[in-house]
Enzyme design. Sequence first.
Site, PDB file in Angstrom:
ATOM      1  N   TYR A  56      61.682  49.475  63.132  1.00  0.00           N
ATOM      2  CA  TYR A  56      60.380  50.099  62.888  1.00  0.00           C
ATOM      3  C   TYR A  56      59.249  49.259  63.492  1.00  0.00           C
ATOM      4  CZ  TYR A  56      56.101  51.519  60.627  1.00  0.00           C
ATOM      5  OH  TYR A  56      54.810  51.923  60.406  1.00  0.00           O
ATOM      6  N   ARG A  58      26.069  36.795  18.062  1.00  0.00           N
ATOM      7  CA  ARG A  58      27.215  36.516  17.197  1.00  0.00           C
ATOM      8  C   ARG A  58      28.552  36.745  17.899  1.00  0.00           C
ATOM      9  NH1 ARG A  58      28.540  40.311  12.340  1.00  0.00           N
ATOM     10  NH2 ARG A  58      26.417  40.992  12.799  1.00  0.00           N
TER      11      ARG A  58
END
Length: 516
Positions: free
Chosen positions: A59, A289
């Site tokens: 490929y 907080r």
Amino acid sequence: MIQKPIVRVGGSAVSIQNIVDVSAGKATVRLSLAPQTLRRIKAGVAFLDRKWRSGSPVYGVTTGYGASVERTVPAPLVHELSQQISRFHRCGLGRFFDEGTTRAILLVRLVSLARGYSGVRIDVLAQLSAFIDREILPRIPEEGSVGASGDLTPLSYVAASLMGEGQVMFRGRTCGASRALRLSGLKPLKLNPKEGLALMNGTSVMTALACLALDRAAYLELFSTRISAWCVWALHGNPGHFEKALFQLKGHPGPVRVAARLWKETAGKGFAHKQNLNTIRLQDTYALRCSPHIIGVLSDALPWMKQHVELELNSSNDNPLVDGEMERIYHGGHFYGGHIAFAMDSLKTAVANIADLMDRQMALLVDVKSNRGLPANLSGASANRVAINHGFKAVQIGTSAWTAEALKHTMPASVFSRSTECHNQDKVSLGTIAARDALRVLELTEQVAAAVLLGAVQAVEIRLKHREIIVSHLPPALSDQLREIRKSIPFLEEDRPLDQDLLHVIQAIRSKQWKL
């Protein structure tokens, strides 16, 4: 002259920090192939050459690319195919990557190819290494990659420059790659079969961007913690929210680490005892907080993100892969950037949440309904000038705008996969888009951080002027940072443009000026 550290490629693994250092120009690169790697590279090149010359289909060597895999390439044209792939893929658009990012891209590609499973010659590796060393930096457009089959389009500009084609940045100017090669004493490469594909068919752009993003995010985690500490001082916050015993009951290590830093910078010198205890609320709003819980998410996420990215960085991620010693060619999909996409989609969400946290902290600081007695918009104007001064009013609007844009970019890129290239690339990672998004969210969040830092410092200095806080009560890290800031950015008494002040702080954040 101080010798820069050397990042050696071709033996042991390379770290994210190595990529960051080379990107910043703080380290140089040397190709240093281990004997077994050298043997693997030579065996792979020889085997690949025998394979295609024997008539076996390979490929991207004897076939067309992608959906054109069924197209047979005649032997006389095989060598040309490696050049052609970089030419038809050079259709990128958008802005160009800056020089530091380009150095990172080149190094990441070099690391992968130097593992010896890509079928490329040592000449290709040496040319890549020389480009980094001699600052020949391809002009790479940011847009055009779907992240599988790798970063084909952006990396095509790298392959082209090695051949002497296209434009590069060289000695501070844009010029033709052929000219830069000539002036550097290098010759254009004539790519062998598979080499064009090997240079382009990998995850190197997204991985380079991810390395840089993680480095910035790690500093931002520390910096946003420092800003939260400033806000606690500025808003008479309750340091009891950060006690060690409290966080041991939750257990997540990130919030534990963040809370410990906040405790040290708010309660370590007896914060609660040296202020009027009547000003300390039982429970602050979430923006104070819960800051360890919000920042702590990023703190806990960074290690696994780093693991994913460093594995990708040191992987063989093109296709096909060549094992010359075992005489095997593997056709697969290692170019798929799924891990990078997931890490970067996650990173941008964690970072944008910190932008949102700091934006809420800024809202508390400027609003007389929530800022515990500070002047409206943190104006430092004298009594007779209050009517025409607006302090940080516009900066707070800008902070909201930058935060909104950061939040908008958190849509995960990876879930928008498109079927491309005649349905051959029918499921793609979009990892490069995710990484670019993450960097944009970081950029916006750094802008938010600069604004909120200046606002919080202004608020603390107002309290110092009114002796609500005594300077000796501030922990050394904060008092030192206050002095550093005031060397270049004066207290905002009379309204003035603040853009240059913001840019100064942004640059300090990006250069990690403050040790945290």
